[in-house]
Design an enzyme around this catalytic site. Structure first.
Site, PDB file in Angstrom:
ATOM      1  N   LYS A 112      -5.583   4.575 -12.497  1.00 38.44           N
ATOM      2  CA  LYS A 112      -6.267   3.313 -12.187  1.00 38.44           C
ATOM      3  C   LYS A 112      -5.947   2.269 -13.257  1.00 38.44           C
ATOM      4  CE  LYS A 112      -8.691   3.911  -8.349  1.00 38.44           C
ATOM      5  NZ  LYS A 112      -9.551   5.020  -7.993  1.00 38.44           N
ATOM      6  N   LYS A 194       3.136   7.415  -0.593  1.00 39.12           N
ATOM      7  CA  LYS A 194       1.883   8.017  -0.145  1.00 39.12           C
ATOM      8  C   LYS A 194       0.980   6.923   0.453  1.00 39.12           C
ATOM      9  CE  LYS A 194      -2.186  10.457  -1.693  1.00 39.12           C
ATOM     10  NZ  LYS A 194      -3.101  10.794  -2.746  1.00 39.12           N
ATOM     11  N   LYS A 197      -4.933   2.937   0.118  1.00 38.19           N
ATOM     12  CA  LYS A 197      -5.485   1.584   0.208  1.00 38.19           C
ATOM     13  C   LYS A 197      -4.816   0.660  -0.791  1.00 38.19           C
ATOM     14  CE  LYS A 197      -9.652   2.351  -0.905  1.00 38.19           C
ATOM     15  NZ  LYS A 197      -9.865   3.796  -0.834  1.00 38.19           N
TER      16      LYS A 197
HETATM   17  P1  ATP Z   1      -7.096   4.404  -3.568  1.00 34.13           P
HETATM   18  O1  ATP Z   1      -5.810   3.665  -3.285  1.00 34.13           O
HETATM   19  O2  ATP Z   1      -8.224   3.522  -4.011  1.00 34.13           O
HETATM   20  O3  ATP Z   1      -6.892   5.625  -4.420  1.00 34.13           O
HETATM   21  P2  ATP Z   1      -6.864   5.943  -1.181  1.00 34.13           P
HETATM   22  O4  ATP Z   1      -6.371   5.206  -0.019  1.00 34.13           O
HETATM   23  O5  ATP Z   1      -5.893   6.800  -1.932  1.00 34.13           O
HETATM   24  O6  ATP Z   1      -7.587   4.917  -2.134  1.00 34.13           O
HETATM   25  P3  ATP Z   1      -9.027   7.687  -1.661  1.00 34.13           P
HETATM   26  O7  ATP Z   1     -10.382   7.110  -1.567  1.00 34.13           O
HETATM   27  O8  ATP Z   1      -8.389   7.901  -2.987  1.00 34.13           O
HETATM   28  O9  ATP Z   1      -8.064   6.807  -0.724  1.00 34.13           O
HETATM   29  O10 ATP Z   1      -8.948   9.046  -0.842  1.00 34.13           O
HETATM   30  C1  ATP Z   1     -10.027   9.843  -0.490  1.00 34.13           C
HETATM   31  C2  ATP Z   1      -9.475  11.207  -0.157  1.00 34.13           C
HETATM   32  O11 ATP Z   1      -8.627  11.081   1.013  1.00 34.13           O
HETATM   33  C3  ATP Z   1      -8.551  11.775  -1.237  1.00 34.13           C
HETATM   34  O12 ATP Z   1      -9.194  12.570  -2.149  1.00 34.13           O
HETATM   35  C4  ATP Z   1      -7.611  12.637  -0.427  1.00 34.13           C
HETATM   36  O13 ATP Z   1      -8.227  13.869  -0.167  1.00 34.13           O
HETATM   37  C5  ATP Z   1      -7.501  11.911   0.872  1.00 34.13           C
HETATM   38  N1  ATP Z   1      -6.289  11.098   0.937  1.00 34.13           N
HETATM   39  C6  ATP Z   1      -6.127   9.823   0.559  1.00 34.13           C
HETATM   40  N2  ATP Z   1      -4.888   9.394   0.812  1.00 34.13           N
HETATM   41  C7  ATP Z   1      -4.240  10.449   1.362  1.00 34.13           C
HETATM   42  C8  ATP Z   1      -2.917  10.665   1.845  1.00 34.13           C
HETATM   43  N3  ATP Z   1      -2.021   9.692   1.835  1.00 34.13           N
HETATM   44  N4  ATP Z   1      -2.611  11.880   2.337  1.00 34.13           N
HETATM   45  C9  ATP Z   1      -3.522  12.872   2.370  1.00 34.13           C
HETATM   46  N5  ATP Z   1      -4.776  12.741   1.939  1.00 34.13           N
HETATM   47  C10 ATP Z   1      -5.127  11.547   1.429  1.00 34.13           C
HETATM   48 MG    MG Z   2      -6.417   7.690  -3.893  1.00 36.88          MG
END
Ligand code: ATP
Ligand code: MG
Length: 328
Positions: A112, A194, A197
């Site tokens: 982060k 990957k 968000k």
């Molecule tokens: P940020 O960009 O703020 O990290 P994010 O889009 O990665 O947000 P998170 O809130 O970090 O979303 O994800 C919540 C959970 O969803 C993670 O712990 C993971 O288990 C799952 N997850 C997130 N992105 C993926 C992905 N691309 N593939 C598989 N699982 C995912």
């Molecule tokens: Mg994440």
């Protein structure tokens, strides 16, 4: 008896990565014998949120999304984290037995910061709150994304430190459950990184119609013509199709793309099929989501009932901890 626990972020619209990597496996686990605890991590969201209305909306959205996709509140204790504040008391007690070095090693904090987030203390001590969230419910198993594995290991360390410091068996050691299929553990985004968000490469789980078409059109392609034979591994669209299509149909598309020629599908065809199958896969969930959004009292009722059960459990564990360290 097994006890399963997991948290759900409430920091934005849930995307296909969240679905395959977290929501779907969470919901599938409710079929397993045992107890189930799932919460919406709104205190965690506060490490970055400065938008009160947005935070409220995101909590509702996460609750509605899980319920719409089949989470069964009769089998699962489902609540909002901040409704069971015993976890913040436990987080304090745990942070008092945790060395700074442990927090400093957290990948998610380092990531982060690397992405430019301002390091507030809450973000830094997040692993203590996460450990408390877990340990407050005596779970045996914690299904988490691969990105959260380290946090569960930190939780194990903090539990052991607390137990050792006060020579008491206050906290149980939980084991993580982590998806081993890389395609599901690391769903790709429209740009091939990957899906996240923070990368702006997501497809919202409940996207439909024009919005879905627009999102799918964002998936990176190249200028090779349809008739040119291609390795399906070199076509990003297949990383999406393989999440949805039955193996037989997937193979058919792959064979046609590999062979090329006049009959081979172009990227437009593949996108068309992807749009269709996403629409179909989540149709029922989208409808259920609309219903739930129109009945906020029902969602509130579910969360309140969950909170009551969660508080009961977390209070037992909090009291054990208070007693062990001499605060009671
Ligand atoms: P940020 O960009 O703020 O990290 P994010 O889009 O990665 O947000 P998170 O809130 O970090 O979303 O994800 C919540 C959970 O969803 C993670 O712990 C993971 O288990 C799952 N997850 C997130 N992105 C993926 C992905 N691309 N593939 C598989 N699982 C995912
Ligand atoms: Mg994440």
């Amino acid at each position: 008896m097994n006890t399963y626990l997991s948290g759900i972020q409430s920091s934005g619209l849930l995307h296909l990565g969240n679905w395959f990597g977290a929501m779907r496996p969470h919901i599938a686990l409710q079929e397993m014998e045992g107890e189930h605890f799932y919460f919406i991590a709104d205190y965690h969201a506060l490490t970055t949120s400065r938008d009160p209305e947005g935070l409220k909306q995101n909590v509702r959205e996460a609750a509605v999304a899980y319920l719409a996709m089949g989470l069964d509140p009769k089998r699962v204790t489902f609540w909002r984290q901040s409704d069971a504040p015993q976890v913040t008391e436990l987080a304090w007690m745990l942070s008092c037995v945790t060395g700074m070095g442990l927090f400093e090693r957290a990948h998610s904090y380092k990531d982060k910061i690397a992405k430019g987030a301002k390091p507030n203390v809450g973000l830094f001590t997040y692993p203590a709150l996460m450990a408390a969230d877990i340990l407050a419910f005596d779970p045996t198993h914690v299904p988490v994304g691969a990105d959260q594995k380290q946090h569960v290991e930190m939780t194990q360390d903090m539990a052991a430190s607390f137990n050792a410091a006060f020579d008491a068996e206050v906290f149980r050691r939980p084991e993580p459950i982590i998806e081993s299929d890389d395609r599901l553990a690391k769903v790709v985004g429209t740009d091939g990184q990957k899906m996240s968000k923070s990368y702006g490469n997501t497809i919202w789980l409940f996207e439909t119609g024009k919005g879905l078409k627009k999102a799918v059109n964002q998936i990176t392609t190249d200028s090779r013509p349809p008739e040119e034979p291609k390795d399906p591994a070199s076509v990003l669209l297949f990383r999406f199709l393989e999440l949805f299509l039955e193996p037989g149909e997937l193979t058919e598309w792959e064979v046609r793309v590999r062979e090329g020629g006049a009959d081979a599908p172009g990227y437009g065809h593949l996108k068309g099929r992807l749009i269709e199958i996403i629409e179909e896969t989540f149709r029922e969930g989208r409808e259920r989501r609309e219903e739930l959004l129109g009945d906020p009292a029902e969602v509130d009722r579910v969360l309140a009932a969950g909170a009551e059960r969660a508080i009961e459990r977390a209070t037992l564990v909090r009291d054990r901890a208070l007693e062990a360290c001499g605060l009671r």
